[in-house]
Motif scaffolding. Sequence first.
Motif, PDB file in Angstrom:
ATOM      1  N   LEU A  91       0.823  -1.214   0.000  1.00 19.28           N
ATOM      2  CA  LEU A  91       0.000   0.000   0.000  1.00 19.28           C
ATOM      3  C   LEU A  91       0.854   1.260   0.000  1.00 19.28           C
ATOM      4  O   LEU A  91       0.434   2.297  -0.524  1.00 19.28           O
ATOM      5  CB  LEU A  91      -0.939   0.000   1.214  1.00 19.28           C
ATOM      6  CG  LEU A  91      -2.015  -1.097   1.225  1.00 19.28           C
ATOM      7  CD1 LEU A  91      -2.889  -0.972   2.462  1.00 19.28           C
ATOM      8  CD2 LEU A  91      -2.866  -1.053  -0.038  1.00 19.28           C
ATOM      9  N   VAL A  92       2.034   1.187   0.574  1.00 24.74           N
ATOM     10  CA  VAL A  92       2.957   2.326   0.514  1.00 24.74           C
ATOM     11  C   VAL A  92       3.504   2.492  -0.902  1.00 24.74           C
ATOM     12  O   VAL A  92       3.632   3.608  -1.422  1.00 24.74           O
ATOM     13  CB  VAL A  92       4.112   2.137   1.518  1.00 24.74           C
ATOM     14  CG1 VAL A  92       5.209   3.181   1.279  1.00 24.74           C
ATOM     15  CG2 VAL A  92       3.593   2.245   2.952  1.00 24.74           C
ATOM     16  N   MET A  93       3.797   1.381  -1.544  1.00 24.37           N
ATOM     17  CA  MET A  93       4.398   1.427  -2.879  1.00 24.37           C
ATOM     18  C   MET A  93       3.394   1.777  -3.969  1.00 24.37           C
ATOM     19  O   MET A  93       3.767   2.364  -4.988  1.00 24.37           O
ATOM     20  CB  MET A  93       5.045   0.071  -3.200  1.00 24.37           C
ATOM     21  CG  MET A  93       6.198  -0.319  -2.296  1.00 24.37           C
ATOM     22  SD  MET A  93       6.890  -1.952  -2.714  1.00 24.37           S
ATOM     23  CE  MET A  93       7.636  -1.598  -4.313  1.00 24.37           C
ATOM     24  N   ALA A  94       2.129   1.427  -3.777  1.00 26.30           N
ATOM     25  CA  ALA A  94       1.137   1.562  -4.849  1.00 26.30           C
ATOM     26  C   ALA A  94       0.988   2.993  -5.368  1.00 26.30           C
ATOM     27  O   ALA A  94       1.034   3.215  -6.592  1.00 26.30           O
ATOM     28  CB  ALA A  94      -0.206   1.014  -4.379  1.00 26.30           C
ATOM     29  N   PRO A  95       0.802   4.004  -4.508  1.00 17.22           N
ATOM     30  CA  PRO A  95       0.659   5.366  -5.052  1.00 17.22           C
ATOM     31  C   PRO A  95       1.903   5.843  -5.805  1.00 17.22           C
ATOM     32  O   PRO A  95       1.782   6.567  -6.801  1.00 17.22           O
ATOM     33  CB  PRO A  95       0.404   6.222  -3.801  1.00 17.22           C
ATOM     34  CG  PRO A  95      -0.116   5.272  -2.777  1.00 17.22           C
ATOM     35  CD  PRO A  95       0.601   3.992  -3.051  1.00 17.22           C
ATOM     36  N   VAL A  96       3.073   5.431  -5.344  1.00 14.78           N
ATOM     37  CA  VAL A  96       4.308   5.817  -6.041  1.00 14.78           C
ATOM     38  C   VAL A  96       4.352   5.163  -7.420  1.00 14.78           C
ATOM     39  O   VAL A  96       4.782   5.774  -8.404  1.00 14.78           O
ATOM     40  CB  VAL A  96       5.547   5.425  -5.216  1.00 14.78           C
ATOM     41  CG1 VAL A  96       6.825   5.878  -5.921  1.00 14.78           C
ATOM     42  CG2 VAL A  96       5.465   6.019  -3.819  1.00 14.78           C
ATOM     43  N   ALA A  97       3.902   3.910  -7.487  1.00 17.36           N
ATOM     44  CA  ALA A  97       3.869   3.214  -8.774  1.00 17.36           C
ATOM     45  C   ALA A  97       2.909   3.901  -9.737  1.00 17.36           C
ATOM     46  O   ALA A  97       3.205   4.038 -10.935  1.00 17.36           O
ATOM     47  CB  ALA A  97       3.464   1.758  -8.564  1.00 17.36           C
ATOM     48  N   VAL A  98       1.762   4.348  -9.253  1.00 17.01           N
ATOM     49  CA  VAL A  98       0.817   5.071 -10.109  1.00 17.01           C
ATOM     50  C   VAL A  98       1.423   6.399 -10.564  1.00 17.01           C
ATOM     51  O   VAL A  98       1.278   6.800 -11.725  1.00 17.01           O
ATOM     52  CB  VAL A  98      -0.515   5.301  -9.367  1.00 17.01           C
ATOM     53  CG1 VAL A  98      -1.457   6.165 -10.216  1.00 17.01           C
ATOM     54  CG2 VAL A  98      -1.183   3.972  -9.032  1.00 17.01           C
ATOM     55  N   LEU A  99       2.112   7.075  -9.663  1.00 14.80           N
ATOM     56  CA  LEU A  99       2.777   8.330 -10.021  1.00 14.80           C
ATOM     57  C   LEU A  99       3.845   8.095 -11.086  1.00 14.80           C
ATOM     58  O   LEU A  99       3.951   8.853 -12.060  1.00 14.80           O
ATOM     59  CB  LEU A  99       3.394   8.953  -8.769  1.00 14.80           C
ATOM     60  CG  LEU A  99       4.261  10.198  -8.958  1.00 14.80           C
ATOM     61  CD1 LEU A  99       3.486  11.303  -9.665  1.00 14.80           C
ATOM     62  CD2 LEU A  99       4.783  10.692  -7.615  1.00 14.80           C
ATOM     63  N   LEU A 100       4.637   7.049 -10.927  1.00 18.24           N
ATOM     64  CA  LEU A 100       5.657   6.721 -11.918  1.00 18.24           C
ATOM     65  C   LEU A 100       5.026   6.425 -13.275  1.00 18.24           C
ATOM     66  O   LEU A 100       5.534   6.843 -14.320  1.00 18.24           O
ATOM     67  CB  LEU A 100       6.476   5.515 -11.451  1.00 18.24           C
ATOM     68  CG  LEU A 100       7.575   5.798 -10.429  1.00 18.24           C
ATOM     69  CD1 LEU A 100       8.064   4.492  -9.801  1.00 18.24           C
ATOM     70  CD2 LEU A 100       8.743   6.529 -11.086  1.00 18.24           C
ATOM     71  N   THR A 101       3.918   5.716 -13.246  1.00 18.93           N
ATOM     72  CA  THR A 101       3.214   5.401 -14.489  1.00 18.93           C
ATOM     73  C   THR A 101       2.760   6.675 -15.191  1.00 18.93           C
ATOM     74  O   THR A 101       2.926   6.823 -16.410  1.00 18.93           O
ATOM     75  CB  THR A 101       1.992   4.509 -14.198  1.00 18.93           C
ATOM     76  OG1 THR A 101       2.440   3.270 -13.618  1.00 18.93           O
ATOM     77  CG2 THR A 101       1.213   4.216 -15.461  1.00 18.93           C
ATOM     78  N   ALA A 102       2.209   7.609 -14.422  1.00 22.90           N
ATOM     79  CA  ALA A 102       1.724   8.864 -14.998  1.00 22.90           C
ATOM     80  C   ALA A 102       2.860   9.673 -15.610  1.00 22.90           C
ATOM     81  O   ALA A 102       2.732  10.225 -16.717  1.00 22.90           O
ATOM     82  CB  ALA A 102       1.005   9.686 -13.934  1.00 22.90           C
ATOM     83  N   VAL A 103       3.989   9.746 -14.918  1.00 23.53           N
ATOM     84  CA  VAL A 103       5.125  10.531 -15.412  1.00 23.53           C
ATOM     85  C   VAL A 103       5.742   9.880 -16.648  1.00 23.53           C
ATOM     86  O   VAL A 103       6.006  10.542 -17.662  1.00 23.53           O
ATOM     87  CB  VAL A 103       6.183  10.701 -14.307  1.00 23.53           C
ATOM     88  CG1 VAL A 103       7.435  11.383 -14.869  1.00 23.53           C
ATOM     89  CG2 VAL A 103       5.621  11.519 -13.152  1.00 23.53           C
TER      90      VAL A 103
END
Length: 244
Positions: free
Chosen positions: A96-108
């Motif tokens: 759950l900590v990693m998930a938002p960062v992964a979504v952010l990386l995907t967007a960038v």
Amino acid sequence: MPVTLMVLAAAYGAAAGLLIPRPAHRMAVEPEEEWRAACPRGHAITGVARGWLGPGRCPDCGAYGPGVLPTATVTALVCAALAAATGARPELAVWLVMAPVAVLLTAVDWRVRRLPDELTLPLAAVAAGLLGLVGWLTGEGGVWRRALLGGLVLGAFYLLLYVINPAGIGEGDVKLALALGVALGWYGWPAVVTGGVAGVLIGALYGGGLILFGRSGRKSVMPLGPFMIIGAFGGLLLGGAAAA
């Protein structure tokens, strides 16, 4: 309990997803450029942590990068799926900590075809550190060491791909592989192989589809990070379901 856990995870994901558009807009720049300090219409970005944290919409004009609703929805669905597969196991907190960062990386990566070191390297460190804490609390130190080795193996695999084809694989993809390999390694080598290979295959299928329908050429640059993340996400779901 699983339903309650899924709802809580989805609520957390939605809340985290609401914050993603601001940093996605700031980070979506070319390698030589500084992070954006204003919204697309020129309004200065200010707030907590020098403008990194805050509402996903500009208070003056409402414009940033990706939409708030898509990022909140995607992050909520990802977190709910991870909760459903993993259950109330301690490693869920790490996912759950990693998930938002992964979504952010995907967007960038989708917008500018690059994965910032400011996200990929800390993500690997956080994954290793938090899983180390989980391993210590649960007495699964051997599992943690395997997770670290998984990160090194998947990172080495992408490094080899980068050496072979530097035009198709970026250094950011190699660094992202370290974080994804650590997470997948927690569930064993089948998860590492499944998640790692799935990312390459999904990316290849997408690229082949673009060429087939005339949307791009053979030498066109496409983002690989989102497909790596999707593949790893699938590997975590399968690994979590098998371990639950």
